[in-house]
Enzyme design. Structure first.
Site, PDB file in Angstrom:
ATOM      1  N   LYS A  52       0.843  -1.194   0.000  1.00 11.02           N
ATOM      2  CA  LYS A  52       0.000   0.000   0.000  1.00 11.02           C
ATOM      3  C   LYS A  52       0.879   1.244   0.000  1.00 11.02           C
ATOM      4  O   LYS A  52       1.972   1.252   0.552  1.00 11.02           O
ATOM      5  CB  LYS A  52      -0.961   0.009   1.183  1.00 11.02           C
ATOM      6  CG  LYS A  52      -0.312   0.165   2.539  1.00 11.02           C
ATOM      7  CD  LYS A  52      -1.362   0.251   3.633  1.00 11.02           C
ATOM      8  CE  LYS A  52      -0.741   0.579   4.978  1.00 11.02           C
ATOM      9  NZ  LYS A  52      -0.077   1.899   5.030  1.00 11.02           N
ATOM     10  N   LYS A  81      -0.511   0.160  10.093  1.00  6.25           N
ATOM     11  CA  LYS A  81       0.521   0.980   9.465  1.00  6.25           C
ATOM     12  C   LYS A  81      -0.103   2.311   9.045  1.00  6.25           C
ATOM     13  O   LYS A  81      -1.272   2.361   8.632  1.00  6.25           O
ATOM     14  CB  LYS A  81       1.105   0.273   8.241  1.00  6.25           C
ATOM     15  CG  LYS A  81       1.676  -1.124   8.531  1.00  6.25           C
ATOM     16  CD  LYS A  81       2.865  -1.070   9.465  1.00  6.25           C
ATOM     17  CE  LYS A  81       3.581  -2.408   9.561  1.00  6.25           C
ATOM     18  NZ  LYS A  81       2.779  -3.472  10.173  1.00  6.25           N
ATOM     19  N   ASP A  82       0.690   3.395   9.124  1.00  2.77           N
ATOM     20  CA  ASP A  82       0.138   4.701   8.781  1.00  2.77           C
ATOM     21  C   ASP A  82       0.190   4.940   7.277  1.00  2.77           C
ATOM     22  O   ASP A  82       0.562   4.069   6.496  1.00  2.77           O
ATOM     23  CB  ASP A  82       0.809   5.825   9.574  1.00  2.77           C
ATOM     24  CG  ASP A  82       2.285   6.016   9.217  1.00  2.77           C
ATOM     25  OD1 ASP A  82       2.703   5.561   8.138  1.00  2.77           O
ATOM     26  OD2 ASP A  82       3.000   6.641  10.013  1.00  2.77           O
ATOM     27  N   ALA A  83      -0.205   6.152   6.881  1.00  8.91           N
ATOM     28  CA  ALA A  83      -0.385   6.431   5.453  1.00  8.91           C
ATOM     29  C   ALA A  83       0.909   6.807   4.754  1.00  8.91           C
ATOM     30  O   ALA A  83       1.019   6.652   3.534  1.00  8.91           O
ATOM     31  CB  ALA A  83      -1.413   7.555   5.276  1.00  8.91           C
TER      32      ALA A  83
END
Length: 408
Positions: A52, A81-83
């Protein structure tokens, strides 16, 4: 519990940092989960390894569920998980075939592999994470500085702090959680609506100002579409303007858990800051962490246990407070109680209803740094290393860079 209180000290304070910039592009931050096990090849769940980019784990799951029709509540993941950056991680999708998953074309997501397994993937079901981090515009001798710092971290351990990424875009997720735990539902809503000084866009700022002036309908009409949580809360509040508790319960259960976890994290970080310079020593009364199996035991003779701590077999732990958390004794217990008292909370406060009960657990104050590598690529410094599950690369970066406000 403000963010800057978590950024005041370094384990390697005597060593100068590299400075520099981080996360200038998604390619600057690559994290890859280290799986505990591989899918067995049969069962009703499909384990998909995804890459991602620019979206959170929860947003990736939403997009996968929209594309496959799988219900979100039955979809699993091992780690949040962050962006920012690029993440390779495994998610599980129920009653969807591997072929269907491999055929997906979803913005921000690339499917790397898919296979069947018998059960849903659960949070925490990973061994750790591998990181590749690129630092830009560092000082000329950055490689030497970083190497000296990594040597100390490899010997003494990485401070197992959560850090500011745990506190959300506006840096107040832990405060939302504390308000929920204290039963201050209006305070929780006020914090959820945000601070106009910390958001981008006139419309977004105007929405927050309208809420603060009591114009719920106007605020709802102004909040951008991506502010799903704020809009959900306002819709409930518009129907019952004085029922702030009901409004908070309009928040997605996963997000409510995140707010509560953020409060736990902030309190842990405060304990860690207090004990930072002795994270490689245990004291009497400590609950020590056994790194080979994650078990804890009470330290009754600190001198006798010192060699095991030096060999990195054991480490002191700190609290992820909860209603059933095992507490240490003596001096460690007094420290932890003082920090919980200062937050205006008690262990009983974590015994929330509605599936929000936080039982609590122990967390090591330090973790091992595995396989640290350094390389210079053009004018950039590239770091590679692994950490156990639940530990953050920003804890390493913070020591290496020693620059506030750079995401480290």
């Amino acid at each position: 519990m403000a963010r800057d209180e978590h950024d005041s000290r370094y384990l390697t304070a005597e060593l100068p940092g590299t400075g520099g910039l981080f996360k200038e592009t998604p390619e600057d931050f690559l994290v890859e989960e280290i799986s505990l096990y591989l899918p067995c090849g049969e069962g009703e769940h499909t384990y998909a390894v995804i890459e991602k980019r620019g979206i959170t784990t929860l947003e990736a799951i939403r997009r996968l569920c929209r594309a496959t029709g799988a219900p979100e509540r039955d979809t699993g993941y091992a780690g949040m998980k962050d962006a920012r950056g690029i993440t390779r991680q495994t998610v599980s999708l129920p009653r969807v075939t591997p072929a269907e998953v491999m055929g997906l074309n979803i913005p921000g997501i690339r499917i790397l592999s898919a296979d069947r397994h018998r059960n849903k993937l659960r949070l925490g079901h990973l061994a750790g994470n591998r990181f590749r981090l690129r630092l830009r515009e560092t000082v000329p001798d950055a490689a030497d500085r970083a190497r000296a710092i990594l040597d100390v971290l490899a010997r003494r351990g990485v401070p197992n702090r959560f850090g500011e990424q745990r506190y959300g875009i506006q840096g107040n997720s832990h405060l939302v959680g504390r308000a929920m735990l204290a039963g201050d539902w209006r305070g929780a809503v006020d914090l959820l609506m945000g601070d106009p000084a910390k958001v981008e866009g006139e419309r977004w700022r105007a929405a927050i100002e309208a809420y603060r002036q009591g114009d719920l309908a106007g605020s709802l009409s102004l909040f951008p579409g991506h502010c799903r949580t704020e809009r959900d809360v306002l819709q409930r509040l518009a129907k019952r303007p004085d029922d702030f508790e009901r409004a908070v319960h309009g928040v997605h259960p996963r997000l409510k858990k995140l707010y509560l976890s953020a409060c736990q994290s902030a309190l842990f970080d405060r304990v860690l800051e207090t004990r930072l310079q002795t994270i490689d020593h245990v004291m009497e009364g400590d609950l020590a962490w056994k790194h080979d199996n994650g078990a804890c035991f009470l330290v009754t003779d600190a001198k006798a246990e010192a060699p095991r701590a030096e060999r990195f077999e054991i480490s002191p732990t700190g609290p992820l407070f909860g209603c059933r958390m095992t507490s240490p004794e003596g001096e460690p217990a007094a420290l932890e109680k003082s920090i919980l008292d200062a937050a205006g909370l008690t262990p009983a406060a974590f015994n929330l209803a509605g599936g929000l009960r936080m039982e609590g657990e122990r967390r090591p104050l330090r973790v091992p740094l595995e396989g640290p590598e350094l390389s210079c690529e053009e004018e950039d410094l590239v770091l590679r290393f692994s950490l156990p599950r639940g530990s953050y690369a920003t804890a390493v970066l913070r020591e290496v860079m020693k620059r506030p406000g750079n995401g480290a």
